[in-house]
Design an enzyme around this catalytic site. Structure first.
Site, PDB file in Angstrom:
ATOM      1  N   SER A  95      28.579  46.564  -4.642  1.00  0.00           N
ATOM      2  CA  SER A  95      27.275  46.416  -4.233  1.00  0.00           C
ATOM      3  C   SER A  95      26.378  47.764  -4.712  1.00  0.00           C
ATOM      4  CB  SER A  95      27.120  46.516  -2.547  1.00  0.00           C
ATOM      5  OG  SER A  95      25.832  46.118  -2.181  1.00  0.00           O
ATOM      6  N   ASP A 225      26.690  35.234  -0.106  1.00  0.00           N
ATOM      7  CA  ASP A 225      26.350  36.469   0.075  1.00  0.00           C
ATOM      8  C   ASP A 225      24.793  36.558   0.463  1.00  0.00           C
ATOM      9  OD1 ASP A 225      25.430  39.093  -0.333  1.00  0.00           O
ATOM     10  OD2 ASP A 225      27.047  39.680  -1.940  1.00  0.00           O
ATOM     11  N   HIS A 254      29.077  38.933   1.544  1.00  0.00           N
ATOM     12  CA  HIS A 254      28.798  40.370   0.824  1.00  0.00           C
ATOM     13  C   HIS A 254      30.123  41.044   0.885  1.00  0.00           C
ATOM     14  CE1 HIS A 254      26.735  43.362  -1.398  1.00  0.00           C
ATOM     15  NE2 HIS A 254      26.782  44.051  -0.445  1.00  0.00           N
TER      16      HIS A 254
END
Length: 274
Positions: A95, A225, A254
Site C-alpha cells: 500500500s 481492493d 486490500h
C-alpha cells in the site's frame, strides 16, 4: 529495541530477523512493521534475513511535526539500508509502503536492491486528475482527513472492520482479532504524522519513479481492493515497470497479506527464488 537516528534527527525503529539474503518490508498506512509479521516469520524460517522498520511518525518511531512525505520516507529507508550495509535485497512495499519503495528506487536507485515487489500498492497515483481519470476524487481523501480529525479511533475501526479486509462484503466472516490489531497499530502512530501521510499516499505521483525500475518486480493486487482500486494502481503500475510480473488475486481485498497470507507467502518465496 533496535533504532537508528536519521540525518534530520528522527529515531526509526526496525526489526531484523533471521539470516541470509535480506528481505526488506515497507508497511502501509497507518500501520507499522508488525503488519508484515506473517510474511516475516515465514520467510525468516525459510532462511532469509527479514528487516522491517516503522515509518517515521508510525509505530515505535518518533513523531516529527514535519517531513511526513514520500521523499523523507524514501530517504529514511535509504539510511536504514546504508546503516545495515544491505546488499542484494528484495524490497517489498504494501500500500503506502509501495509508494515508499517506488520513491526509494526513484531517488536512490537499485545499488542495494536485486528485486522489488509492490503489494496492494498505491503507485502510480491514487488521486483522480485529468491525466489520471481512473483515480479516486479528492473528496475521498478529504473525507478520510475529516474523519481522522473528528474521531480517528472510530475511523480506524471502521476502515479495518469494513473495506480494508472486505468485511463489508456479503457473506464475509469478520475477524475481530484482525480489526483490533489494525486499530492498535494505527493508534500507535502520531496523529499529525498519520494525518499528513494521507496527502503523501494519495497525491504523490510515482509515474517517473516506476519508469526507473530496472530490476525484476512482482506486483500483487486483489481485484476487489476497495482501498486502492486495481485498475488505477496494480494494473497501471504493471504497464509502467519494464520487468513486472502482475499477479491478480480474484476476489481479494486490500489487506490480502492477512486474508490470503498463505498464497502471498508462497508467491513471495517463489519470486525471491526465481
Amino acid at each position: 529495541m533496535s533504532t537508528f537516528t536519521t540525518s534530520d534527527g528522527v529515531e526509526i525503529y526496525y526489526k531484523d530477523w533471521g539470516q541470509g539474503q535480506p528481505i526488506v518490508f515497507c508497511h502501509g498506512w497507518p500501520l507499522n512493521s508488525d503488519s508484515w509479521e506473517s510474511q516475516m516469520i515465514f520467510l525468516a524460517s525459510q532462511g532469509y534475513r527479514c528487516i522491517a522498520h516503522d515509518r517515521r511518525g508510525h509505530g515505535r518511531s518518533s513523531q516529527p511535526w514535519s517531513g511526513n512525505d514520500m521523499d523523507h520516507y524514501a530517504d529514511d529507508l535509504a539510511q536504514l539500508l546504508d546503516k545495515l550495509d544491505i546488499k542484494d535485497a528484495v524490497l517489498f512495499g504494501f500500500s503506502t509502503g509501495g509508494g515508499e519503495v517506488a520513491r526509494y528506487i526513484g531517488r536512490h536507485g537499485t545499488r542495494r536492491v536485486a528485486k522489488a515487489g509492490l503489494i496492494s500498492a498505491v503507485p502510480p497515483l491514487m488521486l483522480q486528475t485529468d491525466a489520471n481519470p481512473g483515480g479516486l476524487p479528492i473528496s475521498v481523501f478529504d473525507g478520510i482527513r475529516a474523519g481522522a480529525l473528528a474521531n480517528r479511533a472510530e475511523l480506524y475501526r471502521d476502515i479495518a472492520g469494513g473495506p480494508f479486509y472486505g468485511f463489508n462484503r456479503p457473506g464475509a466472516t469478520r475477524s475481530e482479532g484482525l480489526v483490533q490489531a489494525w486499530w492498535m497499530q494505527g493508534m500507535m502512530g502520531g496523529h499529525k504524522n498519520t494525518y499528513d501521510s494521507i496527502k503523501a499516499f494519495s497525491e504523490t505521483d510515482f509515474t517517473d519513479d516506476l519508469k526507473k525500475f530496472s530490476i525484476p518486480t512482482l506486483i500483487i493486487h486483489g481485484d476487489d481492493d476497495q482501498i486502492v482500486p486495481i485498475e488505477a494502481a496494480g494494473k497501471a503500475a504493471a504497464r509502467l515497470v519494464k520487468h513486472a510480473t502482475l499477479l491478480v488475486y480474484p476476489g481479494a481485498p486490500h489487506g490480502l497479506t492477512d486474508t490470503h497470507k498463505d498464497k502471498v507467502n508462497a508467491d513471495l518465496l517463489a519470486f525471491i527464488k526465481s
